[in-house]
Motif scaffolding. Structure first.
Motif, mmCIF file in Angstrom:
data_model
loop_
_atom_site.group_PDB
_atom_site.id
_atom_site.type_symbol
_atom_site.label_atom_id
_atom_site.label_comp_id
_atom_site.label_asym_id
_atom_site.label_seq_id
_atom_site.Cartn_x
_atom_site.Cartn_y
_atom_site.Cartn_z
ATOM 1 N N TYR A 177 42.291 80.732 35.807
ATOM 2 C CA TYR A 177 42.735 80.994 37.341
ATOM 3 C C TYR A 177 41.291 82.322 37.449
ATOM 4 O O TYR A 177 40.997 83.276 37.291
ATOM 5 C CB TYR A 177 43.854 81.601 37.164
ATOM 6 C CG TYR A 177 45.006 81.210 36.304
ATOM 7 C CD1 TYR A 177 45.369 80.285 37.651
ATOM 8 C CD2 TYR A 177 45.187 80.607 35.120
ATOM 9 C CE1 TYR A 177 46.105 79.477 36.251
ATOM 10 C CE2 TYR A 177 45.850 80.092 34.259
ATOM 11 C CZ TYR A 177 47.213 79.120 35.436
ATOM 12 O OH TYR A 177 47.601 78.140 34.937
ATOM 13 N N PHE A 178 41.700 82.678 38.866
ATOM 14 C CA PHE A 178 41.154 83.357 39.002
ATOM 15 C C PHE A 178 41.810 84.271 41.150
ATOM 16 O O PHE A 178 41.864 83.051 41.695
ATOM 17 C CB PHE A 178 39.131 83.470 39.458
ATOM 18 C CG PHE A 178 39.202 82.495 40.684
ATOM 19 C CD1 PHE A 178 39.116 82.930 42.134
ATOM 20 C CD2 PHE A 178 39.140 81.282 40.116
ATOM 21 C CE1 PHE A 178 39.306 82.574 43.315
ATOM 22 C CE2 PHE A 178 38.534 80.730 41.763
ATOM 23 C CZ PHE A 178 38.432 80.824 42.229
ATOM 24 N N HIS A 198 45.171 88.593 31.138
ATOM 25 C CA HIS A 198 43.707 89.129 32.315
ATOM 26 C C HIS A 198 42.042 89.540 31.346
ATOM 27 O O HIS A 198 41.989 89.386 29.861
ATOM 28 C CB HIS A 198 43.461 90.385 32.270
ATOM 29 C CG HIS A 198 42.398 91.248 33.616
ATOM 30 N ND1 HIS A 198 41.835 92.551 33.123
ATOM 31 C CD2 HIS A 198 41.668 90.557 34.243
ATOM 32 C CE1 HIS A 198 40.732 92.624 34.507
ATOM 33 N NE2 HIS A 198 40.860 91.463 35.168
ATOM 34 N N VAL A 199 41.218 88.496 31.874
ATOM 35 C CA VAL A 199 40.082 88.507 30.529
ATOM 36 C C VAL A 199 38.577 89.209 31.400
ATOM 37 O O VAL A 199 38.109 90.000 30.483
ATOM 38 C CB VAL A 199 39.531 86.596 30.705
ATOM 39 C CG1 VAL A 199 38.047 86.608 29.574
ATOM 40 C CG2 VAL A 199 40.550 85.913 30.994
ATOM 41 N N SER A 206 39.367 88.749 39.549
ATOM 42 C CA SER A 206 39.765 89.144 37.967
ATOM 43 C C SER A 206 39.852 87.725 37.636
ATOM 44 O O SER A 206 40.353 86.334 39.007
ATOM 45 C CB SER A 206 40.727 90.173 38.481
ATOM 46 O OG SER A 206 40.745 91.095 39.042
ATOM 47 N N PHE A 207 39.456 87.520 36.424
ATOM 48 C CA PHE A 207 39.771 86.056 36.018
ATOM 49 C C PHE A 207 41.098 86.029 35.095
ATOM 50 O O PHE A 207 41.007 87.119 34.230
ATOM 51 C CB PHE A 207 37.985 85.321 35.769
ATOM 52 C CG PHE A 207 37.202 85.200 36.168
ATOM 53 C CD1 PHE A 207 37.380 83.846 36.762
ATOM 54 C CD2 PHE A 207 36.425 86.168 37.251
ATOM 55 C CE1 PHE A 207 36.732 84.050 38.290
ATOM 56 C CE2 PHE A 207 35.625 86.130 38.034
ATOM 57 C CZ PHE A 207 35.695 84.836 38.364
ATOM 58 N N PHE A 208 41.101 85.222 34.819
ATOM 59 C CA PHE A 208 42.926 85.128 33.719
ATOM 60 C C PHE A 208 43.118 83.448 33.208
ATOM 61 O O PHE A 208 41.827 82.895 33.490
ATOM 62 C CB PHE A 208 44.364 85.251 34.502
ATOM 63 C CG PHE A 208 44.182 86.599 35.310
ATOM 64 C CD1 PHE A 208 44.817 87.681 35.491
ATOM 65 C CD2 PHE A 208 43.813 86.899 36.929
ATOM 66 C CE1 PHE A 208 44.692 88.654 36.079
ATOM 67 C CE2 PHE A 208 43.814 87.549 37.954
ATOM 68 C CZ PHE A 208 44.006 88.751 36.857
#
Length: 209
Positions: A177-178, A198-199, A206-208
Protein backbone atom coordinates in the motif's frame (compact mmCIF):
# COMPACT_ATOMS: atom_id res chain seq x y z
CA UNK A 1 100.13 -11.28 -40.58
CA UNK A 2 99.51 -8.60 -37.99
CA UNK A 3 97.57 -6.51 -40.52
CA UNK A 4 95.46 -9.50 -41.51
CA UNK A 5 94.66 -10.20 -37.85
CA UNK A 6 93.66 -6.57 -37.36
CA UNK A 7 91.32 -6.71 -40.36
CA UNK A 8 89.63 -9.82 -38.93
CA UNK A 9 89.11 -8.06 -35.59
CA UNK A 10 87.58 -5.02 -37.28
CA UNK A 11 85.29 -7.24 -39.36
CA UNK A 12 84.07 -9.11 -36.26
CA UNK A 13 83.46 -5.86 -34.39
CA UNK A 14 81.44 -4.43 -37.28
CA UNK A 15 79.44 -7.66 -37.54
CA UNK A 16 78.75 -7.58 -33.80
CA UNK A 17 77.51 -3.98 -34.01
CA UNK A 18 75.28 -4.86 -36.94
CA UNK A 19 73.69 -7.82 -35.12
CA UNK A 20 73.25 -5.74 -31.94
CA UNK A 21 71.60 -2.91 -33.90
CA UNK A 22 69.29 -5.31 -35.70
CA UNK A 23 68.23 -6.88 -32.37
CA UNK A 24 67.45 -3.48 -30.78
CA UNK A 25 65.52 -2.39 -33.87
CA UNK A 26 63.53 -5.66 -33.83
CA UNK A 27 62.66 -5.17 -30.15
CA UNK A 28 61.48 -1.60 -30.81
CA UNK A 29 59.30 -2.75 -33.68
CA UNK A 30 57.78 -5.52 -31.53
CA UNK A 31 57.10 -3.03 -28.71
CA UNK A 32 55.47 -0.57 -31.10
CA UNK A 33 53.32 -3.33 -32.60
CA UNK A 34 52.25 -4.49 -29.14
CA UNK A 35 51.35 -0.95 -28.11
CA UNK A 36 49.41 -0.48 -31.34
CA UNK A 37 47.42 -3.67 -30.73
CA UNK A 38 46.65 -2.61 -27.16
CA UNK A 39 45.43 0.80 -28.28
CA UNK A 40 43.47 -0.80 -31.07
CA UNK A 41 41.65 -2.99 -28.55
CA UNK A 42 40.89 0.00 -26.35
CA UNK A 43 39.51 1.96 -29.30
CA UNK A 44 37.35 -0.99 -30.27
CA UNK A 45 35.85 -1.45 -26.80
CA UNK A 46 36.03 2.06 -25.35
CA UNK A 47 36.11 4.82 -27.95
CA UNK A 48 33.01 6.95 -28.29
CA UNK A 49 33.87 7.86 -31.86
CA UNK A 50 35.25 11.29 -31.10
CA UNK A 51 38.86 10.17 -30.85
CA UNK A 52 39.29 12.43 -27.83
CA UNK A 53 39.75 10.01 -24.96
CA UNK A 54 42.45 8.84 -22.58
CA UNK A 55 44.22 5.65 -23.57
CA UNK A 56 44.77 3.50 -20.50
CA UNK A 57 46.95 0.64 -21.68
CA UNK A 58 45.97 -2.69 -20.17
CA UNK A 59 46.51 -6.29 -21.16
CA UNK A 60 44.30 -6.99 -24.14
CA UNK A 61 43.20 -10.48 -22.99
CA UNK A 62 41.85 -8.94 -19.75
CA UNK A 63 40.08 -6.19 -21.66
CA UNK A 64 38.51 -8.60 -24.10
CA UNK A 65 37.42 -10.85 -21.24
CA UNK A 66 35.68 -7.96 -19.45
CA UNK A 67 33.92 -6.91 -22.65
CA UNK A 68 32.71 -10.48 -23.16
CA UNK A 69 31.30 -10.65 -19.62
CA UNK A 70 29.41 -7.36 -20.08
CA UNK A 71 27.97 -8.46 -23.40
CA UNK A 72 26.88 -11.79 -21.96
CA UNK A 73 25.17 -10.09 -19.02
CA UNK A 74 23.21 -7.81 -21.33
CA UNK A 75 22.25 -10.64 -23.65
CA UNK A 76 21.06 -12.95 -20.83
CA UNK A 77 19.03 -10.32 -18.93
CA UNK A 78 15.36 -11.23 -19.02
CA UNK A 79 12.11 -9.86 -17.67
CA UNK A 80 10.97 -11.39 -14.38
CA UNK A 81 7.39 -10.40 -15.22
CA UNK A 82 5.72 -11.17 -18.54
CA UNK A 83 2.67 -8.91 -18.93
CA UNK A 84 -0.08 -8.78 -21.49
CA UNK A 85 -0.37 -5.59 -23.54
CA UNK A 86 -3.33 -4.51 -21.39
CA UNK A 87 -1.46 -5.09 -18.14
CA UNK A 88 1.66 -3.32 -19.40
CA UNK A 89 -0.31 -0.29 -20.55
CA UNK A 90 -2.21 -0.21 -17.24
CA UNK A 91 1.02 -0.37 -15.24
CA UNK A 92 2.57 2.47 -17.22
CA UNK A 93 -0.51 4.63 -16.77
CA UNK A 94 -1.02 4.01 -13.07
CA UNK A 95 2.65 4.74 -12.36
CA UNK A 96 2.47 7.98 -14.34
CA UNK A 97 -0.83 8.98 -12.74
CA UNK A 98 0.21 8.18 -9.17
CA UNK A 99 3.88 9.21 -9.30
CA UNK A 100 4.25 11.58 -12.25
CA UNK A 101 5.82 14.22 -9.98
CA UNK A 102 8.21 11.74 -8.32
CA UNK A 103 11.75 10.90 -9.44
CA UNK A 104 12.48 7.61 -11.16
CA UNK A 105 12.84 5.69 -7.90
CA UNK A 106 9.52 7.11 -6.72
CA UNK A 107 7.94 5.80 -9.90
CA UNK A 108 9.69 2.45 -9.46
CA UNK A 109 8.21 2.15 -5.96
CA UNK A 110 4.66 2.53 -7.26
CA UNK A 111 5.32 -0.11 -9.91
CA UNK A 112 6.76 -2.36 -7.19
CA UNK A 113 3.62 -2.01 -5.06
CA UNK A 114 1.37 -2.97 -7.98
CA UNK A 115 3.51 -6.01 -8.81
CA UNK A 116 3.74 -6.97 -5.12
CA UNK A 117 -0.05 -7.10 -5.12
CA UNK A 118 -0.06 -9.27 -8.24
CA UNK A 119 2.21 -11.70 -6.37
CA UNK A 120 0.09 -11.62 -3.20
CA UNK A 121 -2.80 -14.01 -2.54
CA UNK A 122 -4.73 -11.08 -1.04
CA UNK A 123 -5.10 -9.38 -4.42
CA UNK A 124 -5.93 -10.29 -8.05
CA UNK A 125 -3.26 -12.02 -10.10
CA UNK A 126 -2.91 -9.48 -12.92
CA UNK A 127 -2.12 -5.77 -13.11
CA UNK A 128 -5.40 -4.58 -14.64
CA UNK A 129 -7.56 -6.24 -11.99
CA UNK A 130 -5.26 -5.02 -9.19
CA UNK A 131 -5.52 -1.41 -10.35
CA UNK A 132 -9.30 -1.54 -10.86
CA UNK A 133 -10.10 -3.77 -7.89
CA UNK A 134 -13.21 -2.46 -6.15
CA UNK A 135 -13.64 -2.30 -2.39
CA UNK A 136 -17.10 -1.19 -1.32
CA UNK A 137 -17.77 0.21 -4.77
CA UNK A 138 -14.55 2.22 -4.87
CA UNK A 139 -11.38 1.13 -6.65
CA UNK A 140 -8.09 0.87 -4.78
CA UNK A 141 -6.17 3.47 -6.78
CA UNK A 142 -7.66 6.97 -6.73
CA UNK A 143 -6.39 7.80 -10.21
CA UNK A 144 -8.33 4.83 -11.58
CA UNK A 145 -11.40 6.00 -9.66
CA UNK A 146 -11.30 9.59 -10.93
CA UNK A 147 -10.27 8.64 -14.48
CA UNK A 148 -6.90 10.40 -14.47
CA UNK A 149 -5.21 7.14 -15.40
CA UNK A 150 -6.79 7.33 -18.86
CA UNK A 151 -5.67 10.87 -19.67
CA UNK A 152 -2.01 10.87 -18.62
CA UNK A 153 0.87 11.03 -21.09
CA UNK A 154 3.44 8.42 -20.10
CA UNK A 155 6.95 9.86 -19.80
CA UNK A 156 10.20 8.16 -20.78
CA UNK A 157 11.24 8.16 -17.12
CA UNK A 158 8.08 6.24 -16.22
CA UNK A 159 8.81 3.72 -18.98
CA UNK A 160 12.33 3.26 -17.60
CA UNK A 161 11.04 2.83 -14.03
CA UNK A 162 8.52 0.22 -15.16
CA UNK A 163 11.21 -1.57 -17.15
CA UNK A 164 13.37 -1.76 -14.02
CA UNK A 165 10.44 -3.24 -12.10
CA UNK A 166 9.75 -5.81 -14.81
CA UNK A 167 13.42 -6.83 -14.72
CA UNK A 168 12.90 -7.61 -11.04
CA UNK A 169 14.34 -4.54 -9.34
CA UNK A 170 12.37 -4.08 -6.10
CA UNK A 171 13.15 -1.36 -3.55
CA UNK A 172 9.74 -1.43 -1.85
CA UNK A 173 10.62 -3.78 1.05
CA UNK A 174 7.46 -5.71 0.31
CA UNK A 175 5.05 -2.76 0.52
CA UNK A 176 1.48 -3.45 -0.61
CA UNK A 177 0.00 0.00 0.00
CA UNK A 178 1.00 3.62 -0.39
CA UNK A 179 -0.70 6.95 0.22
CA UNK A 180 0.05 10.59 -0.35
CA UNK A 181 -0.68 12.07 3.06
CA UNK A 182 -1.22 15.52 1.55
CA UNK A 183 -3.87 14.18 -0.82
CA UNK A 184 -6.01 12.13 1.59
CA UNK A 185 -8.08 13.08 4.61
CA UNK A 186 -6.63 12.64 8.13
CA UNK A 187 -9.29 10.00 8.83
CA UNK A 188 -8.26 7.89 5.87
CA UNK A 189 -4.53 8.26 6.48
CA UNK A 190 -5.00 7.29 10.14
CA UNK A 191 -6.44 3.95 9.01
CA UNK A 192 -3.19 3.13 7.21
CA UNK A 193 -1.09 3.97 10.26
CA UNK A 194 -3.27 2.05 12.72
CA UNK A 195 -4.22 -1.00 10.63
CA UNK A 196 -1.01 -1.52 8.65
CA UNK A 197 2.73 -1.53 9.24
CA UNK A 198 4.39 1.69 8.11
CA UNK A 199 7.49 0.67 6.16
CA UNK A 200 9.03 3.98 5.05
CA UNK A 201 8.40 7.33 3.35
CA UNK A 202 9.76 8.33 -0.03
CA UNK A 203 9.04 11.58 -1.80
CA UNK A 204 5.37 12.45 -1.29
CA UNK A 205 4.35 8.88 -0.51
CA UNK A 206 4.21 6.73 2.62
CA UNK A 207 4.46 2.96 2.11
CA UNK A 208 2.81 0.21 4.19
CA UNK A 209 2.35 -3.53 4.29
Amino acid sequence: MKKKYLNVMVFCYVAFLSIFTIEITTQKIQTMNQKHEQEKMIIEYGDDGSGDFQRNLVDTPDLASKAHVIDSDVMTREYVYELSNLDYDTLLRVVEAEAGCEDENGKLLVANVVLNRVNSEKFPSNVYDVVYQSNGGKVQFSTAYNGRIKSVKVSNETKEAVKRALYGEDISKGALYFISSAAVSPEKSSWFYTKLNHVFDYGRHSFFK
